[in-house]
Design an enzyme around this catalytic site. Sequence first.
Site, PDB file in Angstrom:
ATOM      1  N   SER A 128       0.832  -1.200   0.000  1.00 54.54           N
ATOM      2  CA  SER A 128       0.000   0.000   0.000  1.00 54.54           C
ATOM      3  C   SER A 128       0.867   1.250   0.000  1.00 54.54           C
ATOM      4  CB  SER A 128      -0.893   0.010   1.249  1.00 54.54           C
ATOM      5  OG  SER A 128      -1.522   1.263   1.431  1.00 54.54           O
ATOM      6  N   TYR A 153      -2.416  -0.313  10.047  1.00 60.20           N
ATOM      7  CA  TYR A 153      -2.626  -0.878   8.712  1.00 60.20           C
ATOM      8  C   TYR A 153      -1.338  -0.778   7.902  1.00 60.20           C
ATOM      9  CZ  TYR A 153      -4.062  -1.090   3.825  1.00 60.20           C
ATOM     10  OH  TYR A 153      -4.145  -1.398   2.486  1.00 60.20           O
TER      11      TYR A 153
END
Length: 336
Positions: A128, A153
């Site tokens: 990501s 995350y």
Amino acid sequence: MKPVLLTGAAGFIGYHVAQRYLAEGRTVLGIDDLNDYYDVALKESRLERLSAHGNFAFRKVDLADRPAMDDVFRTHAFGTVIHLGAQAGVRYSLENPHVYVKSNVEGFLHILEGCRHSPVEHLLYASSSSVYGAVTQMPFSVHQNVDHPVSLYAATKKSNELFAHCYSHLYRIPCTGLRFFTVYGPWGRPDMALFLFTRAILAGEPIKVFANGQMMRDFTYIDDVVEGIVRLAGNPAQGDPAWDSNAPDPGTSAAPYRVYNIGNHRPVQLLHLIEVLEECLGRKAVKEFLPFQPGDVPETYADVDDLAAATGYVPSTPIEVGVDRFVRWYRDYHRV
């Protein structure tokens, strides 16, 4: 050709990747746990469309279920593994951190172990743009150090890159990390800003505009992301013979390991996205301006030079085109 194992097949990106491979005549085994982080009906609708293809099979599996994952690899011989299944969402990771470790860390370990004991030609996995965290030097390059995540995350995605490098080094598994930049488009996730804004505007409700609309995002259209994935899948990672252990490059390695940004390399201000959406919907938004949220970053901007060098491809869909396609899908799917 050997089947493709695709995790997160009922998810947004996974669905589109599966459609692409199935259209090319490839055999795809999709797995997903169909969790209720967002509307399960949307996931089931994606699966229903995929199941119309005779060369698609599906197994409901939790990535953290070790015996089930062992069985997936024991009963199939995969050529390519594309691991897109994960617990998504930056803000939700502040509320429910244990789910992220279970799915994104433990689950990824099971993928790596499967590839270790049932050798594959190439493992690609979703990272990501969030891994850049506190980095402010733009555009974000895979050759930058990313040791300062600002959300759990992001930390789990960074851990995936570290795990992948370890297995690539020890077991020579070709591993490619995919750093996605704010993916959007038809069949998108309901927790993403574009989906939330569209639903609220059509319902006549105010939209929540964080950071007073000043944050910048490298919005990347789903078809561009799929093209990047498919091209990289056919280009297994190789060790870099010029890699220097005295001056280690974070983006490459002596092991068959690579990381790539997949982004539109054109940051768009959130307020401009809203303007484009208003034009596509033919309605004005009622905006509720809110402060910057913990875990968010002020700007994302992808350097895609490495992607271009490896595949000859650069994402290029303008935000105006992508948002219009999303709105058309949204109106059709929800019969609005």
